[in-house]
Design a protein around this motif. Sequence first.
Motif, PDB file in Angstrom:
ATOM      1  N   LEU A 112       0.824  -1.200   0.000  1.00  0.00           N
ATOM      2  CA  LEU A 112       0.000   0.000   0.000  1.00  0.00           C
ATOM      3  C   LEU A 112       0.866   1.260   0.000  1.00  0.00           C
ATOM      4  O   LEU A 112       0.584   2.226  -0.704  1.00  0.00           O
ATOM      5  N   THR A 113       1.918   1.250   0.802  1.00  0.00           N
ATOM      6  CA  THR A 113       2.822   2.397   0.844  1.00  0.00           C
ATOM      7  C   THR A 113       3.421   2.667  -0.523  1.00  0.00           C
ATOM      8  O   THR A 113       3.550   3.821  -0.955  1.00  0.00           O
ATOM      9  N   GLN A 114       3.762   1.597  -1.241  1.00  0.00           N
ATOM     10  CA  GLN A 114       4.452   1.777  -2.514  1.00  0.00           C
ATOM     11  C   GLN A 114       3.553   2.299  -3.631  1.00  0.00           C
ATOM     12  O   GLN A 114       4.051   2.654  -4.698  1.00  0.00           O
ATOM     13  N   VAL A 115       2.272   2.404  -3.368  1.00  0.00           N
ATOM     14  CA  VAL A 115       1.396   3.084  -4.330  1.00  0.00           C
ATOM     15  C   VAL A 115       1.885   4.519  -4.546  1.00  0.00           C
ATOM     16  O   VAL A 115       1.775   5.080  -5.639  1.00  0.00           O
ATOM     17  N   THR A 116       2.465   5.118  -3.509  1.00  0.00           N
ATOM     18  CA  THR A 116       2.948   6.504  -3.612  1.00  0.00           C
ATOM     19  C   THR A 116       4.110   6.640  -4.585  1.00  0.00           C
ATOM     20  O   THR A 116       4.454   7.764  -4.990  1.00  0.00           O
ATOM     21  N   GLU A 117       4.737   5.532  -4.967  1.00  0.00           N
ATOM     22  CA  GLU A 117       5.884   5.569  -5.861  1.00  0.00           C
ATOM     23  C   GLU A 117       5.482   5.636  -7.331  1.00  0.00           C
ATOM     24  O   GLU A 117       6.334   5.816  -8.205  1.00  0.00           O
ATOM     25  N   VAL A 140      -4.256   5.412   6.278  1.00  0.00           N
ATOM     26  CA  VAL A 140      -4.405   4.731   4.984  1.00  0.00           C
ATOM     27  C   VAL A 140      -3.374   3.611   4.822  1.00  0.00           C
ATOM     28  O   VAL A 140      -3.668   2.551   4.271  1.00  0.00           O
ATOM     29  N   ILE A 141      -2.144   3.832   5.313  1.00  0.00           N
ATOM     30  CA  ILE A 141      -1.068   2.842   5.157  1.00  0.00           C
ATOM     31  C   ILE A 141      -0.474   2.401   6.494  1.00  0.00           C
ATOM     32  O   ILE A 141       0.464   1.611   6.526  1.00  0.00           O
ATOM     33  N   SER A 142      -1.003   2.895   7.608  1.00  0.00           N
ATOM     34  CA  SER A 142      -0.386   2.652   8.923  1.00  0.00           C
ATOM     35  C   SER A 142      -0.386   1.180   9.331  1.00  0.00           C
ATOM     36  O   SER A 142       0.464   0.750  10.117  1.00  0.00           O
ATOM     37  N   SER A 143      -1.328   0.388   8.811  1.00  0.00           N
ATOM     38  CA  SER A 143      -1.405  -1.032   9.198  1.00  0.00           C
ATOM     39  C   SER A 143      -0.152  -1.807   8.788  1.00  0.00           C
ATOM     40  O   SER A 143       0.139  -2.863   9.353  1.00  0.00           O
ATOM     41  N   GLU A 144       0.599  -1.278   7.830  1.00  0.00           N
ATOM     42  CA  GLU A 144       1.796  -1.990   7.359  1.00  0.00           C
ATOM     43  C   GLU A 144       2.973  -1.851   8.326  1.00  0.00           C
ATOM     44  O   GLU A 144       4.004  -2.488   8.133  1.00  0.00           O
ATOM     45  N   TYR A 145       2.811  -1.039   9.377  1.00  0.00           N
ATOM     46  CA  TYR A 145       3.925  -0.775  10.299  1.00  0.00           C
ATOM     47  C   TYR A 145       3.577  -1.104  11.743  1.00  0.00           C
ATOM     48  O   TYR A 145       4.237  -0.627  12.667  1.00  0.00           O
ATOM     49  N   GLU A 146       2.566  -1.947  11.953  1.00  0.00           N
ATOM     50  CA  GLU A 146       2.078  -2.199  13.311  1.00  0.00           C
ATOM     51  C   GLU A 146       3.059  -2.959  14.191  1.00  0.00           C
ATOM     52  O   GLU A 146       2.929  -2.940  15.409  1.00  0.00           O
ATOM     53  N   ASP A 147       4.042  -3.634  13.596  1.00  0.00           N
ATOM     54  CA  ASP A 147       5.003  -4.374  14.416  1.00  0.00           C
ATOM     55  C   ASP A 147       6.198  -3.519  14.834  1.00  0.00           C
ATOM     56  O   ASP A 147       7.142  -4.020  15.457  1.00  0.00           O
ATOM     57  N   THR A 148       6.192  -2.226  14.499  1.00  0.00           N
ATOM     58  CA  THR A 148       7.223  -1.303  14.979  1.00  0.00           C
ATOM     59  C   THR A 148       6.560   0.014  15.402  1.00  0.00           C
ATOM     60  O   THR A 148       5.360   0.182  15.243  1.00  0.00           O
ATOM     61  N   HIS A 149       7.369   0.920  15.919  1.00  0.00           N
ATOM     62  CA  HIS A 149       6.887   2.268  16.248  1.00  0.00           C
ATOM     63  C   HIS A 149       7.472   3.211  15.203  1.00  0.00           C
ATOM     64  O   HIS A 149       8.660   3.555  15.260  1.00  0.00           O
ATOM     65  N   LEU A 150       6.661   3.621  14.225  1.00  0.00           N
ATOM     66  CA  LEU A 150       7.161   4.467  13.150  1.00  0.00           C
ATOM     67  C   LEU A 150       7.520   5.850  13.676  1.00  0.00           C
ATOM     68  O   LEU A 150       6.737   6.466  14.394  1.00  0.00           O
ATOM     69  N   LEU A 151       8.702   6.343  13.310  1.00  0.00           N
ATOM     70  CA  LEU A 151       9.131   7.681  13.706  1.00  0.00           C
ATOM     71  C   LEU A 151       8.739   8.709  12.654  1.00  0.00           C
ATOM     72  O   LEU A 151       8.039   9.666  12.944  1.00  0.00           O
ATOM     73  N   PHE A 152       9.178   8.492  11.426  1.00  0.00           N
ATOM     74  CA  PHE A 152       8.768   9.398  10.353  1.00  0.00           C
ATOM     75  C   PHE A 152       9.028   8.760   8.993  1.00  0.00           C
ATOM     76  O   PHE A 152       9.800   7.816   8.863  1.00  0.00           O
ATOM     77  N   MET A 153       8.337   9.307   8.005  1.00  0.00           N
ATOM     78  CA  MET A 153       8.481   8.866   6.619  1.00  0.00           C
ATOM     79  C   MET A 153       9.390   9.837   5.869  1.00  0.00           C
ATOM     80  O   MET A 153       9.400  11.041   6.146  1.00  0.00           O
ATOM     81  N   THR A 336      -8.697   2.542  -3.979  1.00  0.00           N
ATOM     82  CA  THR A 336      -8.979   3.534  -2.935  1.00  0.00           C
ATOM     83  C   THR A 336      -7.689   4.177  -2.442  1.00  0.00           C
ATOM     84  O   THR A 336      -7.619   5.404  -2.265  1.00  0.00           O
ATOM     85  N   VAL A 337      -6.658   3.360  -2.228  1.00  0.00           N
ATOM     86  CA  VAL A 337      -5.371   3.896  -1.766  1.00  0.00           C
ATOM     87  C   VAL A 337      -4.768   4.809  -2.833  1.00  0.00           C
ATOM     88  O   VAL A 337      -4.221   5.877  -2.521  1.00  0.00           O
ATOM     89  N   TYR A 338      -4.897   4.409  -4.096  1.00  0.00           N
ATOM     90  CA  TYR A 338      -4.388   5.230  -5.199  1.00  0.00           C
ATOM     91  C   TYR A 338      -5.099   6.583  -5.229  1.00  0.00           C
ATOM     92  O   TYR A 338      -4.477   7.628  -5.402  1.00  0.00           O
ATOM     93  N   GLU A 343      -5.057  12.442  -3.857  1.00  0.00           N
ATOM     94  CA  GLU A 343      -5.559  13.576  -3.069  1.00  0.00           C
ATOM     95  C   GLU A 343      -4.454  14.176  -2.204  1.00  0.00           C
ATOM     96  O   GLU A 343      -4.310  15.403  -2.103  1.00  0.00           O
ATOM     97  N   ALA A 344      -3.668  13.290  -1.554  1.00  0.00           N
ATOM     98  CA  ALA A 344      -2.568  13.767  -0.714  1.00  0.00           C
ATOM     99  C   ALA A 344      -1.504  14.450  -1.575  1.00  0.00           C
ATOM    100  O   ALA A 344      -0.914  15.455  -1.169  1.00  0.00           O
ATOM    101  N   SER A 345      -1.275  13.911  -2.762  1.00  0.00           N
ATOM    102  CA  SER A 345      -0.296  14.498  -3.684  1.00  0.00           C
ATOM    103  C   SER A 345      -0.682  15.933  -4.024  1.00  0.00           C
ATOM    104  O   SER A 345       0.148  16.845  -3.997  1.00  0.00           O
TER     105      SER A 345
END
Length: 350
Positions: A112-117, A140-153, A336-338, A343-345
């Motif tokens: 899902l995150t890589q849709v932004t690429e 929208v993409i936070s579920s892909e990082y649930e096994d860590t504590h994300l600091l920043f993108m 939907t993610v696209y 929209e975010a873009s």
Amino acid sequence: MRKLKLLPISLALAAIIGFTGCSQSNDATSEGADETTTLRFAHFWPATAATHTEIFEPWARKVEEESGGRLKVEIYPSATLSKPDATYDATAKGIVDIGSQLQGYTNGRFPLTQVTELPGLSNSATQMNCMLQTLYDDGVISSEYEDTHLLFMMGTGPGGMHTIDRAIRTPDDLKGLRMRRPSAIAGDIIEAAGGTPVGLPATDIYTSLQRGVLDGLSLPWDAVGSFRLIELTNTHTNIPFYSSAIMVTMNKDKYESLPTDLKKVIDDNSGKMMGAIAGKVFDAEDDKFMAEAQAKGDTMIDIPDPLNDPQWRGPLEAGTQKYLKDIEALGLDAQTVYQKAQEASAACKS
């Protein structure tokens, strides 16, 4: 009479013991507050790269200062502590405390995150960083990082193509060329255009070019400079057909083990604020290394709007649709993610 004399002595002893106990308790609390927690931070960029010197090192110093020295960050560049494609998992497992990695290095792990690429979503690192963090903050993409504590993108500027004596003006010029791809998305587009995508870590590109294993590569300018690839390449096609997503994340247990005030130090140095700083650094590096190649006399080919170019539009659209269909096959709502990414873009356009 004897018992009456003993009573004050007993009370005095109790008071002494009580005072000593309180003193020890206070000392222990003080000792805990003064304790230093060391955080090991792993990434794959060289120690000379701006990502290390202008993003990660200042971040580490700020965390150390704001914690009053109770947090210490030890940074391990050049993939010395974990492999470039295994840093996220190393962070999740606690092998390292903090790690930074491109999502594209582990194909299928962050779909899902890589849709932004995908092509057409980002024209600068600043826009890419804002888009990524917005999608994460909005869930929208936070579920892909649930096994860590994300600091920043973070995110790179647009990736182009760089070769040795091979001009790429049209998709036909890619036919038969072995091009290093940074991610599956870029690889799909290179393949759709007739090239042969080759997957290998950025740290191996230089020697692969020297040995003729590669004919060229696809990377943003900041990475071309950071990994000294300007020394070998002399022909560049500036075509924004993808961008790369990057994350900086922390081991969840390590974060949760910190006292509240130190968690706040980490939190205060996370999120969109850090993404904005990183974006400015990446954009400045892109400009610097492009100018360096131009000063060297390298050939520059500019295709600024490939989605509206009659020759390039087909391969780019084919690569985009292939990726979205691959995600849908996993049972994920790619469209939907696209749409959210678009929209975010638009909201993040600088």
